[in-house]
Design a protein around this motif. Structure first.
Motif, PDB file in Angstrom:
ATOM      1  N   VAL A   5       0.909  -1.275   0.210  1.00 35.48           N
ATOM      2  CA  VAL A   5      -0.103  -0.106   0.216  1.00 35.48           C
ATOM      3  C   VAL A   5       0.817   0.972  -0.121  1.00 35.48           C
ATOM      4  CG1 VAL A   5      -1.856   1.642   1.125  1.00 35.48           C
ATOM      5  CG2 VAL A   5      -1.580  -1.118   0.794  1.00 35.48           C
ATOM      6  N   SER A   6       0.680   2.567  -0.999  1.00 39.41           N
ATOM      7  CA  SER A   6       1.086   3.717  -0.548  1.00 39.41           C
ATOM      8  C   SER A   6       2.177   3.757  -1.440  1.00 39.41           C
ATOM      9  CB  SER A   6       1.673   3.847   0.902  1.00 39.41           C
ATOM     10  OG  SER A   6       1.708   5.203   0.866  1.00 39.41           O
ATOM     11  N   THR A   7       2.453   4.996  -1.762  1.00 41.03           N
ATOM     12  CA  THR A   7       4.010   5.111  -2.665  1.00 41.03           C
ATOM     13  C   THR A   7       5.394   5.279  -1.844  1.00 41.03           C
ATOM     14  OG1 THR A   7       3.626   6.830  -3.755  1.00 41.03           O
ATOM     15  CG2 THR A   7       2.153   5.553  -4.731  1.00 41.03           C
ATOM     16  N   VAL A 113       5.557   1.792  -5.881  1.00 34.50           N
ATOM     17  CA  VAL A 113       3.965   1.933  -5.803  1.00 34.50           C
ATOM     18  C   VAL A 113       3.157   0.545  -5.531  1.00 34.50           C
ATOM     19  CG1 VAL A 113       1.289   2.275  -7.520  1.00 34.50           C
ATOM     20  CG2 VAL A 113       3.777   3.317  -7.481  1.00 34.50           C
ATOM     21  N   GLY A 114       2.754   0.706  -4.442  1.00 31.33           N
ATOM     22  CA  GLY A 114       1.608  -0.281  -3.448  1.00 31.33           C
ATOM     23  C   GLY A 114       0.397  -1.015  -4.408  1.00 31.33           C
ATOM     24  N   LEU A 115       0.490  -1.807  -5.214  1.00 27.63           N
ATOM     25  CA  LEU A 115      -1.342  -2.625  -6.089  1.00 27.63           C
ATOM     26  C   LEU A 115      -1.021  -3.605  -5.109  1.00 27.63           C
ATOM     27  CD1 LEU A 115       0.359  -1.892  -9.683  1.00 27.63           C
ATOM     28  CD2 LEU A 115      -0.835   0.282  -7.892  1.00 27.63           C
ATOM     29  N   GLY A 116      -1.858  -3.470  -4.177  1.00 26.79           N
ATOM     30  CA  GLY A 116      -2.034  -4.569  -2.812  1.00 26.79           C
ATOM     31  C   GLY A 116      -1.665  -5.890  -2.740  1.00 26.79           C
ATOM     32  N   LYS A 118       0.288  -6.802  -5.109  1.00 20.01           N
ATOM     33  CA  LYS A 118       1.703  -6.750  -6.001  1.00 20.01           C
ATOM     34  C   LYS A 118       2.182  -5.178  -5.590  1.00 20.01           C
ATOM     35  CE  LYS A 118       0.078  -6.061 -10.417  1.00 20.01           C
ATOM     36  NZ  LYS A 118      -0.042  -5.986 -12.314  1.00 20.01           N
ATOM     37  N   GLN A 120       4.684  -1.723  -8.202  1.00 17.41           N
ATOM     38  CA  GLN A 120       5.326  -1.979  -9.736  1.00 17.41           C
ATOM     39  C   GLN A 120       6.845  -0.604  -8.885  1.00 17.41           C
ATOM     40  OE1 GLN A 120       2.131  -0.103 -11.868  1.00 17.41           O
ATOM     41  NE2 GLN A 120       2.031  -2.012 -13.135  1.00 17.41           N
ATOM     42  N   PHE A 127       5.601   8.731 -12.533  1.00 21.08           N
ATOM     43  CA  PHE A 127       4.479   7.894 -12.974  1.00 21.08           C
ATOM     44  C   PHE A 127       3.675   9.259 -12.026  1.00 21.08           C
ATOM     45  CE2 PHE A 127       2.526   7.448  -7.972  1.00 21.08           C
ATOM     46  CZ  PHE A 127       2.306   6.099  -8.583  1.00 21.08           C
ATOM     47  N   LEU A 131      -0.487   8.748 -12.462  1.00 22.26           N
ATOM     48  CA  LEU A 131      -0.828   8.324 -11.702  1.00 22.26           C
ATOM     49  C   LEU A 131      -2.761   9.291 -12.082  1.00 22.26           C
ATOM     50  CD1 LEU A 131      -2.611   7.751  -8.677  1.00 22.26           C
ATOM     51  CD2 LEU A 131      -0.452   9.721  -7.922  1.00 22.26           C
TER      52      LEU A 131
END
Lengths: 160, 160
Positions: A5-7, A113-116, A118, A120, A127, A131
């Motif tokens: 989660v989060s960046t 970058v959190g995507l759950g 996985k 990136q 980015f 976004l």
DNA sequence: GCAGTTTCCATTGACGCCCATGTAATCCCA
DNA sequence: TGGGATTACATGGGCGTCAATGGAAACTGC
């Protein structure tokens, strides 16, 4: 927490090292992989990354395709062929290969970058643009979803 | 009580800390999250926040989309990528990142607004305006709905 | 021995933890 | 019912710990 989660944006030092965000390291450790599974995103100038769970998911994806089919080979090649297992050193840092950095246009800084399930890796400026686009598309997408999802929610639609 | 109700305005101290309203902390604790799940609202200069229930909702939204589709990654980017898990210290205070504060225009004070299953964080003055507009809209809506639909909750609810 | 790489140590700044204070709401008891 | 005592909560500040980063030392292959 067991999700990405989060960046976070971290710096690459003169030796090519970057700190992996502490919260991501925690997730990876729980996931049971001593490293980062990483490959170029199929449709973005970015890198996809994750832990054991991501590897398993990709395995299933490939196995669901007919054996010896072209599709299966292509998918397997595109994903596994370009993948790398990045090591994490004792201070929580990793090093990206030239090939990975090149695909994402990464030079001096990396945005995680959190995507759950996985996460990136992006070149920070790219980015930012990405976004902004994503948020716009989701705004539209939400309108579509909205009608069908009124459940208990109220007038807010699907934003949650 | 298992819902976020009422509004509270608290001060940000020199270290950037704000007290989370005690009643909200109670709800979060019952919800099973040791922290606050928080992200910029898509369509308001505010922050959406909640607990485990909110995370679960977003997970379902994302998982309903095809793996490795553009849509899914975009949704995950817009939601998880902009989210943060805010920690709550032992005195019930939290710290907002620069990014979050910036989106909501928050500087010295924060208004916590209960919306039932989630809550929002506003810059106090902006919230005043927003509330006034909302009340007007609700008045109009009530006229349209007419007498037949005087639901259970009462039309005054702060729910947007 | 040298270049590239990995391991270890040092610095700095942010954040979590602890304690103290003021204030307002609540409770208790006469 | 009124007033004092108690509690709960918001707020302020000192200090230790940890994460991110930089650099030195040890190691490996050529």
């Amino acid at each position: 927490m067991d999700q990405f989660v989060s960046t976070f944006t971290n710096k690459i030092d003169t030796k090519g090292r970057v700190s992996v965000p502490a919260s991501f390291r925690t997730v990876l450790a729980k996931d049971g992989l001593d490293g980062i599974y990483c490959y170029p995103s199929l449709d973005a100038p970015a890198l996809d990354a994750g832990g054991q769970r991501l590897i398993d998911k990709i395995n299933h994806l490939v196995e669901d395709l007919a054996p010896y089919s072209d599709e299966r080979d292509q998918l397997a090649t595109a994903l596994f062929g370009t993948s790398e297992i990045l090591t994490i050193d004792q201070d929580g840092r990793t090093i990206l290969s030239e090939r990975l950095r090149e695909h994402a246009g990464i030079t001096s800084h990396i945005t995680f970058v959190g995507l759950g399930e996985k996460f990136q890796l992006w070149e920070p400026e790219r980015f930012d643009k990405h976004l902004a686009e994503s948020r716009n598309k989701v705004r539209d997408l939400r309108k579509l979803l909205g009608a069908g999802r009124r459940g208990s929610g109220g007038p807010e639609g699907a934003r949650e």
